[in-house]
Write a protein that holds these residues in place. Sequence first.
Motif, PDB file in Angstrom:
ATOM      1  N   VAL A 132     -26.014  -7.476 -27.003  1.00  0.00           N
ATOM      2  CA  VAL A 132     -24.538  -7.045 -25.768  1.00  0.00           C
ATOM      3  C   VAL A 132     -24.071  -6.148 -25.213  1.00  0.00           C
ATOM      4  O   VAL A 132     -23.458  -6.209 -24.188  1.00  0.00           O
ATOM      5  N   PRO A 133     -22.837  -5.862 -26.358  1.00  0.00           N
ATOM      6  CA  PRO A 133     -21.292  -5.085 -26.430  1.00  0.00           C
ATOM      7  C   PRO A 133     -22.601  -3.811 -26.040  1.00  0.00           C
ATOM      8  O   PRO A 133     -22.449  -2.639 -24.931  1.00  0.00           O
ATOM      9  N   TRP A 134     -24.188  -3.487 -26.834  1.00  0.00           N
ATOM     10  CA  TRP A 134     -23.951  -2.146 -26.392  1.00  0.00           C
ATOM     11  C   TRP A 134     -25.145  -2.260 -24.874  1.00  0.00           C
ATOM     12  O   TRP A 134     -24.904  -1.150 -24.479  1.00  0.00           O
ATOM     13  N   LEU A 135     -25.127  -3.582 -24.329  1.00  0.00           N
ATOM     14  CA  LEU A 135     -26.371  -3.454 -23.454  1.00  0.00           C
ATOM     15  C   LEU A 135     -24.321  -3.380 -21.803  1.00  0.00           C
ATOM     16  O   LEU A 135     -25.188  -2.778 -20.907  1.00  0.00           O
ATOM     17  N   VAL A 136     -23.903  -4.361 -22.361  1.00  0.00           N
ATOM     18  CA  VAL A 136     -22.211  -4.122 -21.434  1.00  0.00           C
ATOM     19  C   VAL A 136     -21.715  -2.205 -21.500  1.00  0.00           C
ATOM     20  O   VAL A 136     -21.484  -2.134 -20.372  1.00  0.00           O
ATOM     21  N   GLY A 137     -21.799  -1.916 -22.095  1.00  0.00           N
ATOM     22  CA  GLY A 137     -21.348  -0.828 -22.422  1.00  0.00           C
ATOM     23  C   GLY A 137     -22.230   0.666 -21.991  1.00  0.00           C
ATOM     24  O   GLY A 137     -22.112   1.391 -20.795  1.00  0.00           O
ATOM     25  N   ALA A 138     -23.978  -0.118 -20.812  1.00  0.00           N
ATOM     26  CA  ALA A 138     -24.515   1.468 -20.779  1.00  0.00           C
ATOM     27  C   ALA A 138     -24.440   0.673 -19.351  1.00  0.00           C
ATOM     28  O   ALA A 138     -24.606   1.584 -18.659  1.00  0.00           O
ATOM     29  N   VAL A 139     -23.917  -0.311 -19.122  1.00  0.00           N
ATOM     30  CA  VAL A 139     -24.394  -0.978 -17.886  1.00  0.00           C
ATOM     31  C   VAL A 139     -22.162  -0.010 -16.747  1.00  0.00           C
ATOM     32  O   VAL A 139     -22.378   0.642 -15.556  1.00  0.00           O
ATOM     33  N   VAL A 140     -21.244  -0.316 -18.238  1.00  0.00           N
ATOM     34  CA  VAL A 140     -20.095   0.134 -17.798  1.00  0.00           C
ATOM     35  C   VAL A 140     -20.685   1.827 -17.578  1.00  0.00           C
ATOM     36  O   VAL A 140     -19.680   2.108 -16.416  1.00  0.00           O
ATOM     37  N   CYS A 141     -20.712   2.286 -18.479  1.00  0.00           N
ATOM     38  CA  CYS A 141     -21.584   3.492 -18.567  1.00  0.00           C
ATOM     39  C   CYS A 141     -22.322   4.411 -16.898  1.00  0.00           C
ATOM     40  O   CYS A 141     -21.751   5.537 -15.973  1.00  0.00           O
ATOM     41  N   TRP A 142     -22.882   2.924 -16.599  1.00  0.00           N
ATOM     42  CA  TRP A 142     -23.838   3.547 -15.048  1.00  0.00           C
ATOM     43  C   TRP A 142     -22.786   3.267 -14.243  1.00  0.00           C
ATOM     44  O   TRP A 142     -21.990   4.067 -12.874  1.00  0.00           O
ATOM     45  N   TRP A 147     -19.442   5.110 -10.356  1.00  0.00           N
ATOM     46  CA  TRP A 147     -18.190   5.894  -9.084  1.00  0.00           C
ATOM     47  C   TRP A 147     -17.028   6.631  -9.383  1.00  0.00           C
ATOM     48  O   TRP A 147     -16.296   7.254  -8.335  1.00  0.00           O
ATOM     49  N   TYR A 148     -17.345   7.227 -10.226  1.00  0.00           N
ATOM     50  CA  TYR A 148     -16.546   8.074 -10.983  1.00  0.00           C
ATOM     51  C   TYR A 148     -16.694   9.527 -11.078  1.00  0.00           C
ATOM     52  O   TYR A 148     -16.428  10.820 -10.494  1.00  0.00           O
ATOM     53  N   GLY A 149     -18.305   9.353 -11.452  1.00  0.00           N
ATOM     54  CA  GLY A 149     -18.981  10.888 -12.568  1.00  0.00           C
ATOM     55  C   GLY A 149     -19.621  12.102 -10.852  1.00  0.00           C
ATOM     56  O   GLY A 149     -19.614  12.461 -10.800  1.00  0.00           O
ATOM     57  N   LEU A 150     -20.599  10.735 -10.244  1.00  0.00           N
ATOM     58  CA  LEU A 150     -20.219  11.709  -9.393  1.00  0.00           C
ATOM     59  C   LEU A 150     -19.614  12.158  -8.055  1.00  0.00           C
ATOM     60  O   LEU A 150     -19.917  13.411  -7.638  1.00  0.00           O
ATOM     61  N   PRO A 151     -18.784  11.151  -7.370  1.00  0.00           N
ATOM     62  CA  PRO A 151     -18.139  11.447  -6.402  1.00  0.00           C
ATOM     63  C   PRO A 151     -16.993  12.552  -7.441  1.00  0.00           C
ATOM     64  O   PRO A 151     -17.348  14.059  -6.387  1.00  0.00           O
ATOM     65  N   ILE A 152     -16.835  12.590  -8.262  1.00  0.00           N
ATOM     66  CA  ILE A 152     -15.466  13.766  -9.432  1.00  0.00           C
ATOM     67  C   ILE A 152     -16.846  15.204  -9.151  1.00  0.00           C
ATOM     68  O   ILE A 152     -16.064  16.656  -9.024  1.00  0.00           O
ATOM     69  N   TRP A 153     -18.059  15.106  -9.929  1.00  0.00           N
ATOM     70  CA  TRP A 153     -19.199  16.562  -9.915  1.00  0.00           C
ATOM     71  C   TRP A 153     -19.011  16.947  -8.416  1.00  0.00           C
ATOM     72  O   TRP A 153     -19.495  17.927  -7.861  1.00  0.00           O
TER      73      TRP A 153
END
Length: 164
Positions: A132-142, A147-153
Amino acid sequence: MTEQAPRRGRDETREERADRKWGELIQEVRVAQTGVQILFGFLLTVVFQPKYAQLSSADQIIYIVTVVLGACATGALIGPVSLHRLVSGRRVKPEAVRLAGRLTFVGLLLLLATMTCSLLLILRVATHDGYVPWLVGAVVCWYLVCWYGLPIWARFRHSDPEDS
């Protein structure tokens, strides 16, 4: 004869720019407000379900943190509407737009935290599995990428330093 540089940007006054930015901001906030209000509404009903009493104390703490984060996100994302109403007609729109933009950014961060905790709680209850923590971490990375990575790029890749 001198050659003029091609004209760029918009020919708008400070007030016109504030009006345009306000309209854009409100459209963005509407999307986030709807999501956070629906999520918060569902969260409020969980405590009244029979299964809530069966949750472990850790899951109950995650639930309480999630509800508080949802309440804070709701407040931050509704804040620009109240701000606009209270300062309307006071000739402070450019400042109000900046403040509303900051409130919206904070609201999106709180929404991210609320969604993360909600997902963690749901997956803990649904699976009781160690991944579960790994899955949640993957979703948070997404979420962070979207929300932030693509707009900043895009901001750095496609904007002119003179536009700052």
